[in-house]
Motif scaffolding. Structure first.
Motif, PDB file in Angstrom:
ATOM      1  N   ASN A 177       6.507  -6.431   7.588  1.00  0.00           N
ATOM      2  CA  ASN A 177       6.624  -7.892   7.760  1.00  0.00           C
ATOM      3  C   ASN A 177       7.257  -8.574   6.554  1.00  0.00           C
ATOM      4  O   ASN A 177       6.834  -9.643   6.110  1.00  0.00           O
ATOM      5  N   GLY A 178       8.290  -7.929   6.000  1.00  0.00           N
ATOM      6  CA  GLY A 178       9.047  -8.530   4.905  1.00  0.00           C
ATOM      7  C   GLY A 178       8.424  -8.423   3.538  1.00  0.00           C
ATOM      8  O   GLY A 178       8.946  -8.983   2.570  1.00  0.00           O
ATOM      9  N   GLU A 179       7.314  -7.685   3.431  1.00  0.00           N
ATOM     10  CA  GLU A 179       6.640  -7.511   2.142  1.00  0.00           C
ATOM     11  C   GLU A 179       6.417  -6.026   1.887  1.00  0.00           C
ATOM     12  O   GLU A 179       6.317  -5.239   2.831  1.00  0.00           O
ATOM     13  N   PRO A 180       6.308  -5.614   0.607  1.00  0.00           N
ATOM     14  CA  PRO A 180       5.986  -4.216   0.334  1.00  0.00           C
ATOM     15  C   PRO A 180       4.681  -3.815   1.019  1.00  0.00           C
ATOM     16  O   PRO A 180       3.776  -4.639   1.185  1.00  0.00           O
ATOM     17  N   LEU A 181       4.616  -2.576   1.437  1.00  0.00           N
ATOM     18  CA  LEU A 181       3.369  -2.067   2.011  1.00  0.00           C
ATOM     19  C   LEU A 181       2.220  -2.294   1.031  1.00  0.00           C
ATOM     20  O   LEU A 181       2.389  -2.153  -0.179  1.00  0.00           O
ATOM     21  N   THR A 182       1.052  -2.645   1.564  1.00  0.00           N
ATOM     22  CA  THR A 182      -0.137  -2.696   0.717  1.00  0.00           C
ATOM     23  C   THR A 182      -0.716  -1.288   0.613  1.00  0.00           C
ATOM     24  O   THR A 182      -0.396  -0.418   1.438  1.00  0.00           O
ATOM     25  N   PRO A 183      -1.572  -1.032  -0.382  1.00  0.00           N
ATOM     26  CA  PRO A 183      -2.201   0.280  -0.463  1.00  0.00           C
ATOM     27  C   PRO A 183      -2.904   0.687   0.834  1.00  0.00           C
ATOM     28  O   PRO A 183      -2.841   1.854   1.233  1.00  0.00           O
ATOM     29  N   MET A 184      -3.548  -0.263   1.511  1.00  0.00           N
ATOM     30  CA  MET A 184      -4.255   0.062   2.749  1.00  0.00           C
ATOM     31  C   MET A 184      -3.319   0.601   3.824  1.00  0.00           C
ATOM     32  O   MET A 184      -3.700   1.445   4.633  1.00  0.00           O
ATOM     33  N   HIS A 185      -2.082   0.132   3.818  1.00  0.00           N
ATOM     34  CA  HIS A 185      -1.159   0.485   4.893  1.00  0.00           C
ATOM     35  C   HIS A 185      -0.067   1.460   4.470  1.00  0.00           C
ATOM     36  O   HIS A 185       0.945   1.591   5.147  1.00  0.00           O
ATOM     37  N   GLY A 186      -0.295   2.166   3.339  1.00  0.00           N
ATOM     38  CA  GLY A 186       0.548   3.304   3.039  1.00  0.00           C
ATOM     39  C   GLY A 186       1.467   3.218   1.850  1.00  0.00           C
ATOM     40  O   GLY A 186       2.329   4.072   1.672  1.00  0.00           O
ATOM     41  N   PHE A 187       1.314   2.195   1.002  1.00  0.00           N
ATOM     42  CA  PHE A 187       2.162   2.055  -0.192  1.00  0.00           C
ATOM     43  C   PHE A 187       2.183   3.354  -0.993  1.00  0.00           C
ATOM     44  O   PHE A 187       1.140   3.986  -1.173  1.00  0.00           O
ATOM     45  N   PRO A 188       3.377   3.792  -1.456  1.00  0.00           N
ATOM     46  CA  PRO A 188       4.658   3.091  -1.400  1.00  0.00           C
ATOM     47  C   PRO A 188       5.505   3.406  -0.172  1.00  0.00           C
ATOM     48  O   PRO A 188       6.370   2.626   0.195  1.00  0.00           O
TER      49      PRO A 188
END
Length: 362
Positions: A177-188
């Motif tokens: 959604n136009g932002e870097p992945l958060t840790p919860m959703h798989g960053f990096p």
């Protein structure tokens, strides 16, 4: 199950590992799910990864094994954005649990599903850069999360056929959604495999391996397997189970909620429908008389081929108890089975029977 202020607007089934969803009426408000409301399905702890030192490796049956940092991935290959819905294959497990006991599994309702815009690079571009050996048939992924099963560190992994891996919709995503992945959703970096069960879209990508057979990881080889209703517990040999890949056709009522009390008269009914790699959703139908007659709902928002669609309709209901049923049809004429009993399995996977809720109108 508990509601936790640490996870705004979510239903938290487990804190460690974190497994949480968003109540259906809230989920139904936004066609693209904000990261803060996107469901969380984890088998282990969320790893802390330093983007400065992060690398993932591509090897196995390739001509030139390669290693990529996040910056190298972003700069070397063209990026693309794809809208795709992810769903846990345990969605609607609670309905199967109501038929027969399913121990040691999360009692998900219909909330472990979310839709997002994912930006990343095509997996096929990365594979072509390494050179695919002629004998390769599968692409295997492993994550950097620490996962234990039966007292052993097994990690989390999956695999898909090489043909699917080379499809243009399969990407290595670094934005949501136009932002870097958060840790919860798989960053990096995470894998996004549209149309397949969420477990195939490995988060916190560590390695990609080309091989001549499916992954032997516990979750690919043993956990995410589908067995018929007559198999009531995990067999010693799980090789006979069906490998779960494509998500089934499904329609779910989000508003009103099961058990709600409403005023008699016009009742507005809203929900979502989704299918995996099948044909697009053609129509959604609602019944208030146990399937004798059906009302065709209006599809209000869609983004084929990899996203859910939103639908709604209004039924005029008299006072008293009511049961509403929902089912979807795809463009090839396939629909959902009426009875969940024919779908029951000891893991509670892939329930796509007619969705039903009970209401009382005064």
């Amino acid at each position: 199950m508990s509601n936790s202020s640490a996870h705004a607007l979510t239903i938290v089934y487990q804190e460690q590992p974190l497994n949480a969803g968003t109540p259906l009426p809230i989920l139904r408000r936004s066609f693209v799910t904000p990261q803060t409301l996107f469901f969380a399905r984890n088998h282990g702890s969320i790893p802390t990864i330093d983007p400065a030192t992060y690398r993932f490796r591509v090897g196995g049956m390739v001509r030139s094994p390669l290693e990529f940092s996040l910056e190298e991935l972003q700069s070397r290959f063209p990026s693309q954005t794809i809208m795709a819905t992810l769903q846990c294959t345990g969605s609607r497990r609670n309905e199967l649990m109501a038929l027969h006991t399913i121990p040691n599994e999360i009692p998900w309702g219909a909330e472990p599903i979310s839709n997002a815009n994912w930006r990343g690079v095509a997996l096929r571009d990365v594979l072509q850069a390494t050179g695919i050996a002629p004998a390769a048939r599968y692409v295997s992924f492993s994550g950097l999360d620490e996962v234990w099963e039966e007292g052993k560190a097994v990690g989390f992994g999956s695999s898909i056929a090489l043909e699917k891996a080379q499809a243009p919709e399969v990407i290595l995503a670094f934005e949501m959604n136009g932002e870097p992945l958060t840790p919860m959703h798989g960053f990096p970096v995470r894998v996004i495999i549209p149309g397949y069960i969420g477990a195939r879209s490995v988060k916190w990508l560590g390695t990609i391996t080309l091989q001549d057979e499916p992954s032997h990881n516990y979750f690919q080889a043993r956990a995410y397997k589908l067995f018929p209703p007559n198999v009531t517990q995990a067999p010693t040999d799980t090789s006979q189970g069906k490998m779960l890949e494509t998500l089934p056709l499904n329609a779910v009522i989000c508003i009103p909620q099961d058990g709600q009390m409403l005023e008699a008269g016009p009742v507005r009914i809203l929900g979502y429908a989704f299918t995996g790699e099948g044909s697009p959703i053609q129509r959604v139908e609602i019944s208030a008389d146990k399937g004798k007659t059906w009302t065709v709902a209006t599809i209000t928002e869609r983004n084929d081929p990899w996203a859910w669609c939103f639908w709604e309709t209004t039924l005029d209901l008299p006072p008293g108890p009511h049961q509403l049923f929902a089912r979807a049809w795809d463009a090839t004429g396939h629909t959902q089975p009426a009875d969940a009993r024919q779908l029951w399995n000891f893991k509670g996977y892939a329930n796509n029977a007619w969705h039903r809720i009970r209401l009382h109108l005064a």
